[in-house]
Design a protein around this motif. Structure first.
Motif, PDB file in Angstrom:
ATOM      1  N   UNK A 186       0.833  -1.206   0.000  1.00 57.82           N
ATOM      2  CA  UNK A 186       0.000   0.000   0.000  1.00 57.82           C
ATOM      3  C   UNK A 186       0.865   1.252   0.000  1.00 57.82           C
ATOM      4  N   UNK A 187       0.253   2.378  -0.320  1.00 58.62           N
ATOM      5  CA  UNK A 187       0.965   3.656  -0.308  1.00 58.62           C
ATOM      6  C   UNK A 187       1.298   4.064   1.121  1.00 58.62           C
ATOM      7  N   UNK A 188       2.203   5.039   1.255  1.00 55.33           N
ATOM      8  CA  UNK A 188       2.545   5.540   2.584  1.00 55.33           C
ATOM      9  C   UNK A 188       1.328   6.150   3.271  1.00 55.33           C
ATOM     10  N   UNK A 189       0.475   6.793   2.492  1.00 49.94           N
ATOM     11  CA  UNK A 189      -0.718   7.419   3.064  1.00 49.94           C
ATOM     12  C   UNK A 189      -1.649   6.364   3.654  1.00 49.94           C
ATOM     13  N   UNK A 190      -1.866   5.292   2.913  1.00 51.67           N
ATOM     14  CA  UNK A 190      -2.724   4.232   3.448  1.00 51.67           C
ATOM     15  C   UNK A 190      -2.032   3.490   4.582  1.00 51.67           C
ATOM     16  N   UNK A 191      -0.709   3.317   4.472  1.00 51.69           N
ATOM     17  CA  UNK A 191       0.036   2.665   5.558  1.00 51.69           C
ATOM     18  C   UNK A 191      -0.111   3.449   6.854  1.00 51.69           C
ATOM     19  N   UNK A 192      -0.137   4.782   6.747  1.00 53.36           N
ATOM     20  CA  UNK A 192      -0.335   5.609   7.940  1.00 53.36           C
ATOM     21  C   UNK A 192      -1.705   5.358   8.549  1.00 53.36           C
ATOM     22  N   UNK A 193      -2.730   5.265   7.712  1.00 54.91           N
ATOM     23  CA  UNK A 193      -4.077   5.002   8.234  1.00 54.91           C
ATOM     24  C   UNK A 193      -4.147   3.628   8.875  1.00 54.91           C
ATOM     25  N   UNK A 194      -3.490   2.647   8.274  1.00 53.37           N
ATOM     26  CA  UNK A 194      -3.469   1.309   8.861  1.00 53.37           C
ATOM     27  C   UNK A 194      -2.732   1.312  10.199  1.00 53.37           C
ATOM     28  N   UNK A 195      -1.664   2.107  10.289  1.00 50.73           N
ATOM     29  CA  UNK A 195      -0.933   2.233  11.553  1.00 50.73           C
ATOM     30  C   UNK A 195      -1.804   2.880  12.618  1.00 50.73           C
ATOM     31  N   UNK A 196      -2.587   3.883  12.232  1.00 48.69           N
ATOM     32  CA  UNK A 196      -3.499   4.537  13.171  1.00 48.69           C
ATOM     33  C   UNK A 196      -4.523   3.534  13.687  1.00 48.69           C
ATOM     34  N   UNK A 197      -5.066   2.718  12.792  1.00 48.57           N
ATOM     35  CA  UNK A 197      -6.038   1.702  13.202  1.00 48.57           C
ATOM     36  C   UNK A 197      -5.422   0.707  14.171  1.00 48.57           C
ATOM     37  N   UNK A 198      -4.283   0.139  13.796  1.00 42.80           N
ATOM     38  CA  UNK A 198      -3.662  -0.906  14.624  1.00 42.80           C
ATOM     39  C   UNK A 198      -3.225  -0.366  15.978  1.00 42.80           C
ATOM     40  N   UNK A 199      -2.692   0.861  16.014  1.00 41.26           N
ATOM     41  CA  UNK A 199      -2.238   1.420  17.296  1.00 41.26           C
ATOM     42  C   UNK A 199      -3.397   1.917  18.150  1.00 41.26           C
ATOM     43  N   UNK A 200      -4.603   1.948  17.592  1.00 43.81           N
ATOM     44  CA  UNK A 200      -5.784   2.284  18.394  1.00 43.81           C
ATOM     45  C   UNK A 200      -6.295   1.074  19.162  1.00 43.81           C
ATOM     46  N   UNK A 201      -5.717  -0.082  18.885  1.00 42.27           N
ATOM     47  CA  UNK A 201      -6.120  -1.328  19.546  1.00 42.27           C
ATOM     48  C   UNK A 201      -5.115  -1.624  20.651  1.00 42.27           C
ATOM     49  N   UNK A 202      -5.492  -1.369  21.876  1.00 41.91           N
ATOM     50  CA  UNK A 202      -4.582  -1.536  23.017  1.00 41.91           C
ATOM     51  C   UNK A 202      -4.516  -3.002  23.438  1.00 41.91           C
ATOM     52  N   UNK A 203      -3.962  -3.806  22.578  1.00 40.53           N
ATOM     53  CA  UNK A 203      -3.821  -5.233  22.818  1.00 40.53           C
ATOM     54  C   UNK A 203      -2.501  -5.651  22.191  1.00 40.53           C
ATOM     55  N   UNK A 204      -1.704  -6.430  22.914  1.00 43.31           N
ATOM     56  CA  UNK A 204      -0.372  -6.785  22.417  1.00 43.31           C
ATOM     57  C   UNK A 204      -0.413  -7.569  21.107  1.00 43.31           C
ATOM     58  N   UNK A 205      -1.582  -8.102  20.747  1.00 45.83           N
ATOM     59  CA  UNK A 205      -1.689  -8.776  19.459  1.00 45.83           C
ATOM     60  C   UNK A 205      -1.478  -7.813  18.295  1.00 45.83           C
ATOM     61  N   UNK A 206      -1.668  -6.515  18.558  1.00 42.09           N
ATOM     62  CA  UNK A 206      -1.455  -5.522  17.506  1.00 42.09           C
ATOM     63  C   UNK A 206       0.012  -5.453  17.093  1.00 42.09           C
ATOM     64  N   UNK A 207       0.923  -5.816  17.987  1.00 43.08           N
ATOM     65  CA  UNK A 207       2.355  -5.730  17.679  1.00 43.08           C
ATOM     66  C   UNK A 207       2.688  -6.588  16.469  1.00 43.08           C
ATOM     67  N   UNK A 208       2.059  -7.747  16.341  1.00 42.15           N
ATOM     68  CA  UNK A 208       2.340  -8.634  15.212  1.00 42.15           C
ATOM     69  C   UNK A 208       2.033  -7.951  13.882  1.00 42.15           C
TER      70      UNK A 208
END
Length: 342
Positions: A186-208
């Motif tokens: 994906x583009x950097x712009x979409x990668x940023x949105x995906x990072x925002x989504x994953x880091x909004x999940x306060x669960x260590x499974x997000x690290x994977x």
């Protein structure tokens, strides 16, 4: 236990529950009373244990979820499942029910997850749709029309087009992690949105999932990953994420002593943002003097603090402070002070 949201049950309630059900199970009743059956279940089946005297739980949560799913399917109690589908504790039960149910029952359950429900919060509605999508792999046989509808309802949910939508998707919970697309193409712009989504999940499974974003050169992605440290296990996140982030033009946040020590273990970083109220002694010992060039003290330093201790960092050239700490003394010569606005 599942219906009442409990992870364990007191022994007396367990025995009473067995006594209530034994008359309907003659084969078991012939083997003894509720006390004998309870001891058999506890000692011989490998399913139960007594974690503390007078209480009982399942050796593993999977046993509880599987047996719950069997009970639901045997009773055709799919509406009950649908009513609880927005709750995280029921996710595995619903998946297992799909695996155990007949094709028409699977269709009914999945259609129920997709259906609009009166007074349902949007976040719960999205959770139910994502759960329906995650159930598809467990359905051994399913009406193609139902499968197509599940795909149609969920295909856009996991590709947010704005940062607000990305955050809202993350608030649904860990189930989202199973549905997010592979970030490698994906583009950097979409990668940023995906990072925002994953880091909004306060669960260590997000690290994977975040591991697959850590090598991005995009500053926005790197900053998002660095800023999420406090939400996860300190040492694991340090080793799997922080250690791999390109440090260029990036502030690395430190909110407590554990993170400070972990960052020092990694060799320190040039730019550090301290968000926790750490003492000068802790910072002098924890920050790597030979590496630190920019320091951001993003917390209340108290009344008229003396920052003479910063002389311990010979390469420090920039100090950022909150507007609350504009009146400071002892800043070493050559260090530029930048005060952030309110």
């Amino acid at each position: 236990m599942l219906v009442n949201g409990r992870s364990e049950m007191d022994r007396a309630t367990a025995v009473e529950t067995l006594a209530r059900h034994l008359p309907a199970i003659p084969h078991a009743a012939r083997q003894g009373g509720p006390e004998e059956i309870y001891r058999h279940l506890l000692n011989r089946t490998g399913l139960l244990r007594e974690p503390t005297p007078g209480s009982v739980d399942f050796v593993h949560r999977t046993f509880q979820d599987y047996l719950s799913a069997r009970a639901v399917v045997e009773r055709h109690d799919f509406d009950f499942l649908i009513d609880h589908a927005h709750l995280d504790d029921w996710e595995e039960v619903i998946r297992m029910s799909v695996a155990l149910a007949r094709p028409d029952e699977c269709g009914y359950l999945l259609e129920g997850l997709l259906a609009a429900r009166k007074d349902t919060r949007p976040i719960h509605a999205r959770h139910r749709k994502l759960l329906a999508a995650s159930c598809l792999e467990h359905a051994t046989e399913l009406d193609p029309e139902v499968r197509s509808r599940v795909h149609r309802y969920t295909r856009d949910l996991v590709r947010p087009t704005s940062l607000e939508a990305a955050r809202a998707l993350g608030w649904i919970g860990p189930i989202v992690l199973e549905m997010l697309p592979d970030p490698s193409g994906v583009s950097d712009e979409e990668a940023h949105r995906l990072a925002v989504t994953a880091t909004s999940i306060a669960d260590d499974r997000a690290i994977d999932y975040l591991v697959r974003l850590r090598d991005r050169t995009s500053w926005a992605v790197r900053a998002q990953l660095a800023g999420a440290w406090r939400r996860y296990d300190t040492d694991r996140y340090a080793d799997e994420i922080i250690a791999h982030l390109d440090a260029r033009e990036l502030d690395f946040p430190v909110s407590d002593l554990g993170e400070l020590r972990a960052l020092r273990r990694l060799g320190g970083r040039p730019c550090v943002q301290v968000a926790g109220a750490l003492t000068p002694e802790q910072l002098t010992e924890g920050l790597v003097a030979e590496r630190l060039t920019e320091l951001w003290l993003a917390y209340d330093l108290g009344e008229g603090p003396d920052l003479g201790w910063l002389a311990a960092f010979p390469h420090l050239h920039t100090l950022r402070l909150s507007h609350r700490n504009a009146e400071v003394t002892g800043v070493p010569e050559g260090v530029q002070v930048i005060v952030a606005g309110p």
